[in-house]
Motif scaffolding. Structure first.
Motif, mmCIF file in Angstrom:
data_model
loop_
_atom_site.group_PDB
_atom_site.id
_atom_site.type_symbol
_atom_site.label_atom_id
_atom_site.label_comp_id
_atom_site.label_asym_id
_atom_site.label_seq_id
_atom_site.Cartn_x
_atom_site.Cartn_y
_atom_site.Cartn_z
ATOM 1 N N PRO A 49 9.248 6.296 1.867
ATOM 2 C CA PRO A 49 8.960 4.916 2.263
ATOM 3 C C PRO A 49 9.125 4.385 3.546
ATOM 4 C CG PRO A 49 11.108 5.584 1.422
ATOM 5 C CD PRO A 49 10.366 6.836 1.787
ATOM 6 N N ARG A 50 7.829 3.519 4.274
ATOM 7 C CA ARG A 50 8.138 3.293 5.676
ATOM 8 C C ARG A 50 7.887 1.686 5.714
ATOM 9 N NH1 ARG A 50 4.042 7.961 6.827
ATOM 10 N NH2 ARG A 50 5.433 9.471 7.546
ATOM 11 N N GLY A 51 7.547 0.999 4.599
ATOM 12 C CA GLY A 51 7.404 -0.409 4.788
ATOM 13 C C GLY A 51 6.339 -1.052 4.034
ATOM 14 N N SER A 52 5.011 -0.202 3.889
ATOM 15 C CA SER A 52 3.695 -1.125 3.531
ATOM 16 C C SER A 52 4.130 -0.959 1.882
ATOM 17 C CB SER A 52 2.649 -0.302 3.755
ATOM 18 O OG SER A 52 2.497 1.032 3.095
ATOM 19 N N GLY A 53 4.980 0.077 1.405
ATOM 20 C CA GLY A 53 4.902 0.379 -0.157
ATOM 21 C C GLY A 53 5.903 -0.676 -0.578
ATOM 22 N N GLU A 54 6.998 -1.105 0.414
ATOM 23 C CA GLU A 54 8.149 -2.000 0.037
ATOM 24 C C GLU A 54 7.639 -3.564 -0.268
ATOM 25 O OE1 GLU A 54 8.288 1.637 0.317
ATOM 26 O OE2 GLU A 54 8.177 0.838 2.030
ATOM 27 N N LEU A 55 6.571 -4.011 0.388
ATOM 28 C CA LEU A 55 6.172 -5.319 0.496
ATOM 29 C C LEU A 55 6.182 -5.821 -0.986
ATOM 30 C CD1 LEU A 55 3.401 -4.938 2.703
ATOM 31 C CD2 LEU A 55 5.607 -5.903 3.250
ATOM 32 N N PRO A 56 6.806 -7.207 -1.323
ATOM 33 C CA PRO A 56 6.679 -7.819 -2.461
ATOM 34 C C PRO A 56 5.398 -8.380 -2.734
ATOM 35 C CG PRO A 56 7.707 -9.114 -0.811
ATOM 36 C CD PRO A 56 7.411 -7.734 -0.153
ATOM 37 N N ALA A 94 4.418 0.042 8.681
ATOM 38 C CA ALA A 94 4.305 1.554 8.591
ATOM 39 C C ALA A 94 3.892 1.972 7.334
ATOM 40 C CB ALA A 94 5.463 2.351 9.125
ATOM 41 N N ILE A 95 3.040 3.094 7.113
ATOM 42 C CA ILE A 95 2.554 3.168 5.594
ATOM 43 C C ILE A 95 3.495 4.159 4.998
ATOM 44 C CG2 ILE A 95 0.362 4.246 4.616
ATOM 45 C CD1 ILE A 95 0.003 1.571 6.362
ATOM 46 N N THR A 96 3.669 3.566 3.737
ATOM 47 C CA THR A 96 4.509 4.579 2.802
ATOM 48 C C THR A 96 3.344 5.413 2.197
ATOM 49 O OG1 THR A 96 5.986 2.698 2.268
ATOM 50 C CG2 THR A 96 5.547 4.321 0.688
ATOM 51 N N VAL A 97 3.982 6.873 2.130
ATOM 52 C CA VAL A 97 3.102 7.790 1.501
ATOM 53 C C VAL A 97 3.818 8.625 0.771
ATOM 54 C CG1 VAL A 97 1.706 7.997 3.758
ATOM 55 C CG2 VAL A 97 3.593 9.368 3.379
ATOM 56 N N ILE A 98 3.008 9.263 -0.248
ATOM 57 C CA ILE A 98 3.436 10.425 -0.795
ATOM 58 C C ILE A 98 2.778 11.815 0.022
ATOM 59 C CG2 ILE A 98 3.043 12.067 -3.165
ATOM 60 C CD1 ILE A 98 4.655 9.328 -3.465
ATOM 61 N N ALA A 99 3.916 12.614 0.116
ATOM 62 C CA ALA A 99 3.524 13.596 1.235
ATOM 63 C C ALA A 99 3.315 14.721 0.679
ATOM 64 C CB ALA A 99 4.581 13.751 2.529
ATOM 65 N N GLN A 100 2.093 15.346 1.001
ATOM 66 C CA GLN A 100 1.952 16.831 0.507
ATOM 67 C C GLN A 100 2.468 17.750 1.768
ATOM 68 O OE1 GLN A 100 -1.408 17.976 -1.898
ATOM 69 N NE2 GLN A 100 -2.304 16.286 -0.623
ATOM 70 N N LEU A 131 0.834 -1.298 0.148
ATOM 71 C CA LEU A 131 0.109 -0.075 0.047
ATOM 72 C C LEU A 131 0.745 1.255 0.128
ATOM 73 C CD1 LEU A 131 -2.671 1.417 0.384
ATOM 74 C CD2 LEU A 131 -2.351 1.359 2.940
ATOM 75 N N VAL A 132 0.584 2.125 -1.135
ATOM 76 C CA VAL A 132 1.138 3.603 -0.761
ATOM 77 C C VAL A 132 0.120 4.552 -0.844
ATOM 78 C CG1 VAL A 132 2.471 5.455 -2.324
ATOM 79 C CG2 VAL A 132 3.288 2.975 -2.042
ATOM 80 N N GLY A 133 -0.223 5.501 0.105
ATOM 81 C CA GLY A 133 -1.020 6.311 0.125
ATOM 82 C C GLY A 133 -0.733 7.991 -0.164
ATOM 83 N N PHE A 134 -1.515 8.536 -0.955
ATOM 84 C CA PHE A 134 -1.295 10.033 -1.192
ATOM 85 C C PHE A 134 -1.928 10.581 -0.080
ATOM 86 C CE2 PHE A 134 -0.941 13.947 -3.033
ATOM 87 C CZ PHE A 134 -0.280 13.873 -4.251
ATOM 88 N N ASP A 135 -0.839 11.367 0.520
ATOM 89 C CA ASP A 135 -0.781 12.430 1.768
ATOM 90 C C ASP A 135 -0.463 11.516 3.024
ATOM 91 O OD1 ASP A 135 -2.270 14.528 0.846
ATOM 92 O OD2 ASP A 135 -4.371 13.874 1.499
ATOM 93 N N ASP A 136 0.180 11.998 3.832
ATOM 94 C CA ASP A 136 0.759 11.691 5.266
ATOM 95 C C ASP A 136 -0.444 11.878 6.124
ATOM 96 O OD1 ASP A 136 2.259 10.378 6.719
ATOM 97 O OD2 ASP A 136 3.780 11.742 7.070
#
Length: 345
Positions: free
Chosen positions: A335-342, A294-300, A279-284
């Motif tokens: 990057p925090r972990g959720s967006g790096e899962l295979p 922990a959630i990987t985000v695109i931070a504004q 999971l990658v989310g837009f907005d922290d």
């Protein structure tokens, strides 16, 4: 020096009578002007304190042709993104000796219009608007009358030549989806906000561009758009995960959607929860770094967005001219972990 029993707010005439001085003397003391000896000034200040007199700043600034206030219209003050933006606007306004009148449109174009015109009726000097609609012809008479306006987070529709401050929605979404692709994902679901919202459309475009860059097909069955509500996202996630070839990763279009998605995932089969889907989310969002993973985000940067919009508005109020500006605020990947899962399975 005795205070008389009276009704209503005390005036400078009351202060002058209590201190035994002329009205002009009180005016000079109140406005910190020279020409009053120390003993008389002390007597006037004593009368001010005794009566509880407060200067009428509204009348004072009106005589100068300004109200020392601006209007701020946002989507929802309860949304952490917009509360950060609002605080930044307030800080800049305070630095410029102004108050902020604010209201939430609730994504209702009619409510936005009513709020903006109500602020204009109170003769605010300028406006910072996060628009809910695309038709702002109602603003034309106000702009022609000299009011200044800056649009933030979303642009105005055609026909208005006003300053605009936006975040890099397309670039941010493109980076987030490319990050998932780089970690091996080829089936990526997109959970976006309502399609009519400018930022939702921009982020969907960034999602599509990232797929195109990687020579991956765009599959409409992997895309859902709508309000960030638990029931809607729960149903959409069930449908996505029930596909014959389900997504191995999700990209969520804003902070509220990310939180609602995490709640929905927690109620689905344990096989689809937690570390079972990238999971990658837009907005922290608050506590994103404390979840597991922990959630990987695109931070504004909502504070920078609000600060930039307010500074631009006050520059215009100070007399800066020139063509309307369009400023774009960059985003950043955290990057925090959720967006790096295979991919699983």
């Amino acid at each position: 020096m005795a205070a008389e029993t009276r009704r209503g707010r005390p005036t400078m005439n009351d202060v002058a009578a209590t201190a035994g001085v002329a009205l002009k003397t009180v005016s000079r003391v109140v406005n910190d002007e020279p020409g009053v000896n120390a003993a008389t000034a002390a007597r006037v200040r004593q009368a001010i304190e005794l009566l509880g007199y407060r200067r009428n700043d509204g009348a004072r600034v009106l005589r100068r042709g300004r109200t020392a206030s601006i209007g701020l219209v946002i989507e929802d003050v309860a949304d952490p993104f917009y509360s950060g933006l609002s605080r930044a606007v307030e800080d800049i306004a305070l630095r410029n000796g102004c108050l902020v009148l604010s209201g939430s449109s609730g994504e209702d174009p009619q409510r936005e219009r009513e709020l903006v015109l109500a602020f204009c009726a109170r003769r605010v000097d300028g406006l910072v608007i996060v628009p809910a609609g695309s038709d702002h012809a109602y603003l034309t008479p106000e702009l022609n009358a000299g009011i200044r306006a800056v649009f933030a987070d979303r642009p105005t529709g055609p026909g208005l030549d006003v300053d605009t401050v936006l975040c890099d929605n397309i670039g941010g979404a493109r980076t987030g989806v490319a990050h998932l692709i780089a970690h091996g994902h080829r089936r990526i679901g997109y959970l976006g906000d309502s399609a009519a919202i400018f930022t939702a459309g921009e982020r969907l475009q960034g999602y599509r561009e990232a797929l195109e860059d990687a020579d991956l097909p765009y599959d409409e069955s992997l895309v859902t758009m709508g309000p960030p509500e638990h029931d809607r996202l729960h149903a959409d996630l069930q449908a996505l995960l029930a596909l014959q070839d389900p997504p191995t990763a999700l990209f969520t279009g804003n902070g509220r959607t990310t939180v609602a998605t995490l709640r929905a995932l927690a109620t689905l089969s344990p096989g689809f929860a937690g570390d079972q889907i990238a999971l990658v989310g837009f907005d922290d969002f608050e506590l994103a770094d404390l979840l597991t993973p922990a959630i990987t985000v695109i931070a504004q940067d909502p504070a920078r967005l609000g600060r930039t919009a307010a500074e631009l508005l006050f520059r215009r109020l100070a007399g800066e001219s020139g063509p309307a500006e369009r400023v774009q605020i960059p985003t950043r990947l955290i990057p925090r972990g959720s967006g790096e899962l295979p991919p699983r399975g």
